[in-house]
Design a protein around this motif. Sequence first.
Motif, PDB file in Angstrom:
ATOM      1  N   THR A 254      37.424  25.696  -6.766  1.00  0.00           N
ATOM      2  CA  THR A 254      36.757  27.156  -6.676  1.00  0.00           C
ATOM      3  C   THR A 254      37.802  28.268  -6.933  1.00  0.00           C
ATOM      4  N   VAL A 255      37.404  29.251  -7.736  1.00  0.00           N
ATOM      5  CA  VAL A 255      38.533  30.085  -8.145  1.00  0.00           C
ATOM      6  C   VAL A 255      37.791  31.750  -7.873  1.00  0.00           C
ATOM      7  N   CYS A 256      38.554  32.313  -7.226  1.00  0.00           N
ATOM      8  CA  CYS A 256      38.073  33.737  -6.728  1.00  0.00           C
ATOM      9  C   CYS A 256      38.934  34.967  -6.468  1.00  0.00           C
ATOM     10  N   LEU A 257      38.414  36.158  -6.981  1.00  0.00           N
ATOM     11  CA  LEU A 257      39.326  37.076  -6.905  1.00  0.00           C
ATOM     12  C   LEU A 257      40.230  37.521  -5.648  1.00  0.00           C
TER      13      LEU A 257
ATOM     14  N   GLY B 166      32.463  23.512 -30.027  1.00  0.00           N
ATOM     15  CA  GLY B 166      31.203  24.146 -29.562  1.00  0.00           C
ATOM     16  C   GLY B 166      31.055  23.469 -27.881  1.00  0.00           C
ATOM     17  N   GLN B 167      32.127  22.792 -27.231  1.00  0.00           N
ATOM     18  CA  GLN B 167      31.824  22.397 -26.132  1.00  0.00           C
ATOM     19  C   GLN B 167      32.862  23.193 -25.087  1.00  0.00           C
ATOM     20  N   LEU B 168      32.758  23.450 -23.904  1.00  0.00           N
ATOM     21  CA  LEU B 168      33.614  24.081 -23.062  1.00  0.00           C
ATOM     22  C   LEU B 168      34.733  23.148 -22.731  1.00  0.00           C
ATOM     23  N   LYS B 169      36.136  23.883 -22.769  1.00  0.00           N
ATOM     24  CA  LYS B 169      37.270  23.072 -22.701  1.00  0.00           C
ATOM     25  C   LYS B 169      38.264  23.567 -21.565  1.00  0.00           C
ATOM     26  N   ALA B 170      38.285  24.673 -21.500  1.00  0.00           N
ATOM     27  CA  ALA B 170      39.060  25.380 -20.377  1.00  0.00           C
ATOM     28  C   ALA B 170      38.657  26.779 -19.954  1.00  0.00           C
TER      29      ALA B 170
ATOM     30  N   LEU C 158      42.978  26.564 -16.474  1.00  0.00           N
ATOM     31  CA  LEU C 158      42.251  25.363 -16.020  1.00  0.00           C
ATOM     32  C   LEU C 158      41.382  24.546 -16.771  1.00  0.00           C
ATOM     33  N   GLU C 159      41.652  23.209 -17.085  1.00  0.00           N
ATOM     34  CA  GLU C 159      40.409  22.399 -17.832  1.00  0.00           C
ATOM     35  C   GLU C 159      39.332  22.304 -17.034  1.00  0.00           C
ATOM     36  N   ALA C 160      38.153  22.387 -17.697  1.00  0.00           N
ATOM     37  CA  ALA C 160      36.947  22.167 -17.264  1.00  0.00           C
ATOM     38  C   ALA C 160      35.841  21.794 -18.222  1.00  0.00           C
TER      39      ALA C 160
END
Length: 592
Positions: free
Chosen positions: A368-371, A408-412, A440-442
């Motif tokens: 989880t990444v937040c400000l 076409g696919q999410l990488k990071a 960050l890879e995802a």
Amino acid sequence: MAIDKNELEPRFKFEVAELPGGEHIKKCFACGSCTAVCPISNIAEEYDPRKIIHMIILGLKDRVLSSEAIWYCSHCGTCEFSCPQGVRFDGIIDALRKIAVRDKYVAADAYETWGTAPCKAACPAHISIQGFVGMIAEGRYKEGLKLIKENMPFPGICGRICHHPCEDKCNRSKVDKPVAIEYLKRFLADQNLMEEIRYVPEIEEKRDEKIAVIGAGPAGLSAAYFLSIKGYTVTVFEKLPVAGGMMAACIPAYRLSRDTLREEIKTIVDMGVEIKTNVTFGKDISIESLKNEGYKAFFIAVGLHVSRGLNVEGENIKGIIHGIDFLKDVSFKGNVAIGEKTIVIGGGNVAVDVALTALRSGAKEVQTVCLEARDEMPAWEYEIKDALDEGIIIKNSWGPGRFIEENGQLKAVEFKRCTTVFDSEGRFNPQYDESELMTLEADTILIAIGQACDMTFAGGVPDLDVSPRGPVVTDPFTLETNIPGLFVGGDASYGPKSVVEAVASGKEAAISIDRYLKGEDIKADRPKDWKGIELEPQNVERADRQQMPRLSLAERKGRFEEIDLGFNERQAKIEACRCLRICGIQGAKNKI
Ligand SMILES: Cc1cc2nc3c(=O)[nH]c(=O)nc-3n(C[C@H](O)[C@H](O)[C@H](O)COP(=O)(O)OP(=O)(O)OC[C@H]3O[C@@H](n4cnc5c(N)ncnc54)[C@H](O)[C@@H]3O)c2cc1C
């Protein structure tokens, strides 16, 4: 010679008629049950409900009205449930206080400065907490539940997921830890669910008017509940295939069992409320069509069901999903495919639910990444702790800069360092240090940064005043709009809050609609100023707060069963006995 019953009736010398419940006083036969159960009588000798009624009957007006004792009652409601005649003594006390102020027995501001137990004052629904906790201590579970249901239709739900502002104000925390009010409420509700015949509130005299409620979330359902108690015929129209709003669609089942939710909604249906699902206001129905069907008043509580976007490059790449859409899919469709490496963007309660749901749905790693910095995160502390315990990685003070795709696919995702979130006036205005980046890879991104109102409902009320800041212009206390007979409440009117605040909003809507239909003054005595009494408890022995039994971390893995298992009877009674039970006594601080 037969005794004429009328001869037995006492002669009333005090203005009994001006007391609401004057008729009740006549019913009193001085058995003393009220005094025996009253928690305040047990501590302050001079406070004796039976004696006060007797003094009224004997016409000792001066002594009653000038007595400090009439300011002791905290409206816990215990007396009503023990009285064989159903006399509600706290209502009588309230009337006496008003007369004492009016007739200048006490300073004019006495009524305004009088307070109640701080738990009750802090609860948005103003449940008589001292009362139901005291009843648990005495094993009077049905009566305790009945007392809660006077102000709240969802004790089982709120006993599980309420953010419990009542506990933050509990005077017991000055001795050790606050009373576990939330868990005690759940205990009472769960006892009722185990009964063959469950408690359904009584309906007052039936009335002719039909009322339409739009949205079957906690605000809409609460309005329906309180209006139905008042005798109105209520129909709730709901867009989704099930009732419950966010409670059914998004709050995960591992925190709120769907059986509890269904049962508490079923009680509202058993009271006579009709819930019509799969009906969208603004598309299938409108104010005009409902008026044509004979509806006389309307309450709209459509919540916040549109996810806010990030406005960041690459936001439409496959694999980027809005958090509440993901939660809805899990609630309604069962297990949903999710990537092994999942990132949740957001630092609030919704983000925590999304992260833990992603973990249960098969993600191997959830970050989880937040400000916000750790201590600025809007999520409740206990939720953050659960997330960390279950293995969620939290990365603070980062904001998304761009999403990166491959074929076409999410990488990071590339994040940039967030240096501040709020400006000097406390407004949301994040600032970044663009030279410090993190990638960050995802394979799945879940965005949980807030919701807005889906304004399509406004198509059903063409003349409704819609404000640039909030969706609808309403009076904050009466919930009136610019259209007579149309009220708007819940999250849709004030922004994202909580279930108990939605209940409070529904209750206010019911008061407004009832007064509107009866031609009464909608604004009278609103808002009520609730003051909690602060105490410095002395000579109170320390007693450990009971711990909620929970599933172990291993047992939670991949499962949506409730984590919290509920107090057993012994725990509930021990915990209930931790309540000081005296917080409402204003004049008796020195007796504690
Ligand atoms: C993931 C998540 C977790 C949460 N966790 C908690 C928690 O732990 N504790 C807590 O107290 N609060 C929690 N909340 C907040 C709480 O759920 C909300 O504050 C509360 O549900 C708001 O109630 P409401 O009745 O105003 O709106 P909602 O619950 O949103 O209900 C509105 C209803 O109106 C319906 N509707 C919308 N448009 C139309 C239309 N045009 N026609 C007909 N029907 C329509 C919707 O489908 C919905 O059923 C959480 C919220 C979320 C999203």
